[in-house]
Every structure is written in C-alpha cells, then in structure tokens.
Design an enzyme around this catalytic site. Sequence first.
Site, PDB file in Angstrom:
ATOM      1  CG  ASP A  30      -2.073   0.969   1.100  1.00 43.33           C
ATOM      2  OD1 ASP A  30      -3.213   0.507   1.001  1.00 43.33           O
ATOM      3  OD2 ASP A  30      -1.828   2.195   1.088  1.00 43.33           O
ATOM      4  N   GLY A  94     -15.952   2.983   3.541  1.00 43.89           N
ATOM      5  CA  GLY A  94     -14.650   3.636   3.462  1.00 43.89           C
ATOM      6  C   GLY A  94     -13.843   3.263   2.226  1.00 43.89           C
ATOM      7  CD  GLN A  95     -14.685  -0.276  -2.802  1.00 43.28           C
ATOM      8  OE1 GLN A  95     -15.846  -0.535  -2.494  1.00 43.28           O
ATOM      9  NE2 GLN A  95     -14.050  -0.875  -3.781  1.00 43.28           N
ATOM     10  CG  HIS A 101      -8.664  -2.760  -2.535  1.00 43.97           C
ATOM     11  ND1 HIS A 101      -9.572  -2.022  -3.254  1.00 43.97           N
ATOM     12  CD2 HIS A 101      -8.505  -2.108  -1.361  1.00 43.97           C
ATOM     13  CE1 HIS A 101      -9.943  -0.967  -2.541  1.00 43.97           C
ATOM     14  NE2 HIS A 101      -9.313  -1.002  -1.381  1.00 43.97           N
ATOM     15  CG  HIS A 103      -6.900  -2.819   2.970  1.00 39.35           C
ATOM     16  ND1 HIS A 103      -6.121  -1.694   2.850  1.00 39.35           N
ATOM     17  CD2 HIS A 103      -8.095  -2.509   2.404  1.00 39.35           C
ATOM     18  CE1 HIS A 103      -6.816  -0.742   2.234  1.00 39.35           C
ATOM     19  NE2 HIS A 103      -8.021  -1.206   1.964  1.00 39.35           N
TER      20      HIS A 103
HETATM   21  P1  5GP Z   1      -9.694   1.621   0.280  1.00 36.49           P
HETATM   22  O1  5GP Z   1      -9.805   2.891   1.052  1.00 36.49           O
HETATM   23  O2  5GP Z   1     -10.363   1.745  -1.082  1.00 36.49           O
HETATM   24  O3  5GP Z   1     -10.095   0.403   1.017  1.00 36.49           O
HETATM   25  O4  5GP Z   1      -8.152   1.426   0.032  1.00 36.49           O
HETATM   26  C1  5GP Z   1      -7.439   1.939  -1.032  1.00 36.49           C
HETATM   27  C2  5GP Z   1      -5.983   1.823  -0.671  1.00 36.49           C
HETATM   28  O5  5GP Z   1      -5.224   1.978  -1.855  1.00 36.49           O
HETATM   29  C3  5GP Z   1      -5.506   2.879   0.309  1.00 36.49           C
HETATM   30  O6  5GP Z   1      -4.975   2.245   1.467  1.00 36.49           O
HETATM   31  C4  5GP Z   1      -4.446   3.658  -0.465  1.00 36.49           C
HETATM   32  O7  5GP Z   1      -3.345   4.022   0.332  1.00 36.49           O
HETATM   33  C5  5GP Z   1      -4.058   2.679  -1.558  1.00 36.49           C
HETATM   34  N1  5GP Z   1      -3.664   3.287  -2.810  1.00 36.49           N
HETATM   35  C6  5GP Z   1      -4.322   4.249  -3.488  1.00 36.49           C
HETATM   36  N2  5GP Z   1      -3.681   4.553  -4.623  1.00 36.49           N
HETATM   37  C7  5GP Z   1      -2.588   3.747  -4.668  1.00 36.49           C
HETATM   38  C8  5GP Z   1      -1.526   3.574  -5.616  1.00 36.49           C
HETATM   39  O8  5GP Z   1      -1.450   4.234  -6.645  1.00 36.49           O
HETATM   40  N3  5GP Z   1      -0.584   2.645  -5.314  1.00 36.49           N
HETATM   41  C9  5GP Z   1      -0.636   1.901  -4.178  1.00 36.49           C
HETATM   42  N4  5GP Z   1       0.338   1.012  -3.973  1.00 36.49           N
HETATM   43  N5  5GP Z   1      -1.622   2.027  -3.275  1.00 36.49           N
HETATM   44  C10 5GP Z   1      -2.579   2.934  -3.515  1.00 36.49           C
END
Ligand code: 5GP
Length: 115
Positions: A30, A94-95, A101, A103
């Site tokens: 991440d 919180g997506q 994906h 985590h």
């Molecule tokens: P969500 O909030 O959708 O569950 O998580 C998205 C995650 O993607 C976040 O933890 C954020 O830091 C990560 N993220 C967003 N853009 C990028 C990127 O361009 N590269 C990487 N490696 N992680 C990303």
Amino acid sequence: MADCIFCKIAAGEIPSQKVYEDETVIAFKDLSPKAPVHVLIVPKKHIQSVAHFAEEDKELAAHIFVDVVPKLAADLNVADGGFRVVMNTGDDGGQTVNHLHVHLLGGRKMTWPPG
Ligand code: 5GP
Ligand code: ZN
C-alpha cells in the site's frame, strides 16, 4: 477498465512494489501503509467491490482467501503473530478505490473497533 488505478497497476502501466503475482491476482505494498505490513491483494479482473462478486467469480474469491492470503501472511512473517484482512466496501465502508482489494495488515497489535 479505463481510469481505474488498480487496473493500471495490474497491467503494469503504473509502478507498484509488487509482492506477489499470478495469472489472476496481483499483490503490492500500500502506498500509505497503516501497519508495518500493509499489502493490497487485487484481482486482475476489474470487479468493483465484494458486493459485486458474480457467480463466475467463485473460484477467484476462493483463490484469494484460500491460497493467496495465507501464503502472503506466511511470506510476510505475520501468520504466527496474527494479522487483519479488510475489505472496505462502498462509501460508508470507506472504499476509496473502486476496484476490489483485500487489505492484509500486520506487524503490530490491531485495535477494535476500526474507525
Ligand atoms: P480503500 O480505502 O479503497 O479500502 O483502500 C485503497 C488503498 O489503496 C488505500 O490504502 C491507499 O493508500 C491505496 N492506494 C491508493 N492509490 C494507490 C496507488 O497508486 N498505489 C498503491 N500502492 N496504493 C494505492
Ligand atoms: Zn479496475
């Protein structure tokens, strides 16, 4: 899918710190880690969220959770100490990236409930 950042990472169009890849899945660190170990496990196929899994995705879903999560937890040395898997889903969940994906977080003591 055009303009999807995780599709672009899966296609190699945007660089990432890859920790795992096979035919259907990629996993990478991440960008903004919330724990010493924080990787994202991403299907190469664009699926919006866990709420958008289709019947045809059963094998992929099983592959992620039966094969990839435990393998990465072991490879990243958090299998014994424990770890957390999270799938933020939709706005209230919180997506922020609308490509499914998982985590995988570990390397520190987690708290509950999450914010
Ligand atoms: P969500 O909030 O959708 O569950 O998580 C998205 C995650 O993607 C976040 O933890 C954020 O830091 C990560 N993220 C967003 N853009 C990028 C990127 O361009 N590269 C990487 N490696 N992680 C990303
Ligand atoms: Zn996508």
